[in-house]
Design a protein around this motif. Structure first.
Motif, PDB file in Angstrom:
ATOM      1  N   ARG A 294       0.831  -1.196   0.000  1.00 44.82           N
ATOM      2  CA  ARG A 294       0.000   0.000   0.000  1.00 44.82           C
ATOM      3  C   ARG A 294       0.877   1.262   0.000  1.00 44.82           C
ATOM      4  O   ARG A 294       1.980   1.261   0.522  1.00 44.82           O
ATOM      5  CB  ARG A 294      -0.894   0.028   1.243  1.00 44.82           C
TER       6      ARG A 294
ATOM      7  N   LEU B 261       0.648   4.722   1.704  1.00 40.10           N
ATOM      8  CA  LEU B 261      -0.051   5.453   2.746  1.00 40.10           C
ATOM      9  C   LEU B 261       0.489   6.872   2.800  1.00 40.10           C
ATOM     10  O   LEU B 261       1.685   7.104   2.580  1.00 40.10           O
ATOM     11  CB  LEU B 261       0.155   4.766   4.092  1.00 40.10           C
TER      12      LEU B 261
ATOM     13  N   ASP C  73      -3.455   4.999  -1.131  1.00 38.30           N
ATOM     14  CA  ASP C  73      -4.477   4.016  -0.751  1.00 38.30           C
ATOM     15  C   ASP C  73      -5.218   4.393   0.525  1.00 38.30           C
ATOM     16  O   ASP C  73      -6.413   4.121   0.656  1.00 38.30           O
ATOM     17  CB  ASP C  73      -3.826   2.639  -0.572  1.00 38.30           C
ATOM     18  N   ALA C  74      -4.533   4.965   1.493  1.00 42.11           N
ATOM     19  CA  ALA C  74      -5.161   5.347   2.755  1.00 42.11           C
ATOM     20  C   ALA C  74      -4.315   6.427   3.420  1.00 42.11           C
ATOM     21  O   ALA C  74      -3.138   6.614   3.082  1.00 42.11           O
ATOM     22  CB  ALA C  74      -5.314   4.139   3.676  1.00 42.11           C
ATOM     23  N   TRP C  75      -4.921   7.110   4.406  1.00 42.31           N
ATOM     24  CA  TRP C  75      -4.314   8.322   4.947  1.00 42.31           C
ATOM     25  C   TRP C  75      -4.259   8.312   6.463  1.00 42.31           C
ATOM     26  O   TRP C  75      -5.119   7.731   7.133  1.00 42.31           O
ATOM     27  CB  TRP C  75      -5.117   9.557   4.524  1.00 42.31           C
TER      28      TRP C  75
ATOM     29  N   GLU D  53     -10.041   6.955   2.546  1.00 44.43           N
ATOM     30  CA  GLU D  53     -10.018   6.191   3.787  1.00 44.43           C
ATOM     31  C   GLU D  53      -9.014   6.812   4.760  1.00 44.43           C
ATOM     32  O   GLU D  53      -7.829   6.929   4.445  1.00 44.43           O
ATOM     33  CB  GLU D  53      -9.621   4.735   3.510  1.00 44.43           C
TER      34      GLU D  53
ATOM     35  N   LEU E 248      -7.171   6.315   8.234  1.00 43.82           N
ATOM     36  CA  LEU E 248      -6.853   5.250   9.187  1.00 43.82           C
ATOM     37  C   LEU E 248      -6.717   5.766  10.613  1.00 43.82           C
ATOM     38  O   LEU E 248      -7.035   5.048  11.571  1.00 43.82           O
ATOM     39  CB  LEU E 248      -5.533   4.577   8.788  1.00 43.82           C
TER      40      LEU E 248
END
Length: 422
Positions: free
Chosen positions: A308, A310, A333-335, A361, A363
């Motif tokens: 991923r 991030l 992909d995500a934060w 998204e 996290l």
């Protein structure tokens, strides 16, 4: 009885932060008055002065100019801002950070001049700029490289007439001071140009206002894609090639005869912390506007990873968070969001709301960049990577957090990734 001056750098910086009613106060009248009192306008600062303005790419252009000049045997002085870890980073003399004593002497010289007559109030940045100029003038190097802090026309750096003026890019940033009209922003940045002197324009997409100002002044225009371009026989410096070509052209306009071997050596050795700087799984970049974020996303997309991607994001309240998020989203992909303190700070919750409003998204929400890095570190898979971005404050704090775990002498784990988005 006069007030005793501070004797340490930390004490001076604390004094300067509290000395002026506002942090940013654009205008040259106050700075020019003190510069005149200091004798900075009476004689040349250096053999040649190159001033660099632009929304993004200033830092990389100045870094390459310094490396190129030193590779050609020139003595140099470089003034940049802001800093990542230490204030000393802002002034480099022959490639080395200025020591505390040099900076303190400069601040003291400014203070004496400021009070010599009707007292003049100066901001933190203005005192720092004048102090750096005083230190440079005492050495009279072959080449002085000055990076504009904000805008151009009214920035304290512009009190000095450059022999060569460089404009890298023009995009939206610092809207509270420069507005959102690109033509207007272009005119402000073009304020560093001087009549009859070389103007190096380092982007193919500058607003028309920049060229219009240059033509009105009768400046000697050297435009990327017209007068110069990147030479593919030179090694890739790991920084944007437009900025590399711009640095070469600026040095040439400063009267330096370029030597291919010296250029190769400079581009092989140049480093710029906090610009697509890889430390293990962590990529750190100070990019904080949509233009810079688009560049970051493109570079990450060109280097896919098995796990991923991030993002650890911390931004100031006066930055375009929604624009930055939209630009980075395709590559992330995500934060994890981090709160930045201070009067210009922005909370992690506010950033998270922006992200979730765009369907991203989130996290975790952390109280600081270091706390965000700590939370992330224990949850990374070996194939994951983390982009740390959004502000010099964010990158600086995470760099400091990473320092104990970084082997001595290590800078980048992937030298092909040493890109910039300042």
């Amino acid at each position: 009885m006069s007030e005793a001056l501070p004797t340490t750098l930390d004490a001076w910086l604390a004094r300067l932060e509290a000395a002026h009613p506002v942090g940013i106060d654009l205008g040259l009248e106050r700075v020019a008055e003190v510069a005149q009192r200091m004798g900075l306008l009476a004689r040349p600062l250096a053999g040649r002065v190159v001033t660099v303005a632009g929304t993004n790419g200033k830092g990389s252009t100045v870094a390459m100019l310094e490396a190129l000049a030193r590779a050609h045997g020139l003595t140099t002085a470089t003034y940049t801002s802001p800093h990542l870890l230490r204030y000393n980073e802002r002034l480099r003399l022959d490639g080395e950070e200025a020591d505390d004593a040099t900076l303190i002497a400069g601040f003291a010289a400014v203070e004496r001049a400021r009070l010599d007559g009707e007292p003049v109030s100066l901001t933190y940045f203005e005192v720092g700029t004048l102090g750096a100029l005083w230190a440079i003038a005492r050495r009279v190097p072959d080449l002085a490289l000055l990076e504009v802090g904000l805008g151009g026309r009214l920035d304290a750096v512009n009190v000095i007439d450059p022999d060569v003026a460089v404009i890298t890019t023009v995009a939206q940033d610092h809207a509270a001071f420069l507005g959102t009209d690109l033509e207007g922003i272009g005119r402000e940045k073009a304020g560093i140009l001087r009549a009859g002197r070389p103007a190096v324009l380092g982007s193919r997409d500058l607003p028309r206002s920049v060229r219009r100002v240059a033509d009105e002044l009768g400046a000697e225009v050297h435009s990327l894609g017209e007068a110069f371009a990147w030479d593919p026989t030179l090694p890739d410096p790991g920084l944007p090639l437009d900025n590399a070509a711009t640095a070469l052209q600026a040095l040439r306009c400063a009267g330096v005869t370029l030597q291919p071997e010296a250029c190769r050596r400079a581009f092989t050795e140049v480093r710029l912390p906090g610009r697509m700087q890889w430390l293990g799984q962590w990529c750190l970049d100070v990019g904080h506007n949509p233009h810079a974020a688009t560049y970051l996303a493109d570079r990450l997309a060109a280097q896919p990873c098995a796990g991923r991607t991030l993002a650890l994001l911390g931004m100031l309240a006066d930055k375009d968070a929604e624009g930055v998020i939209a630009a980075l989203a395709p590559a992330v992909d995500a934060w994890v969001t981090a709160t930045l303190g201070g009067e210009r700070g922005r909370g992690a919750e506010e950033l998270a709301d922006c992200l979730e409003g765009q369907g991203a998204e989130v996290l975790h929400r952390a109280d600081s960049p270091a706390a965000a890095a700590t939370w992330l570190a224990s949850r990374l898979a070996p194939e994951d990577r983390v982009l740390v971005c959004g502000s010099f404050f964010t990158v600086g704090e995470v760099l400091e957090w990473l320092a104990p775990s970084t082997p001595a002498g290590q800078t980048d784990t992937d030298t092909s990734s040493r890109e910039v988005a300042t």
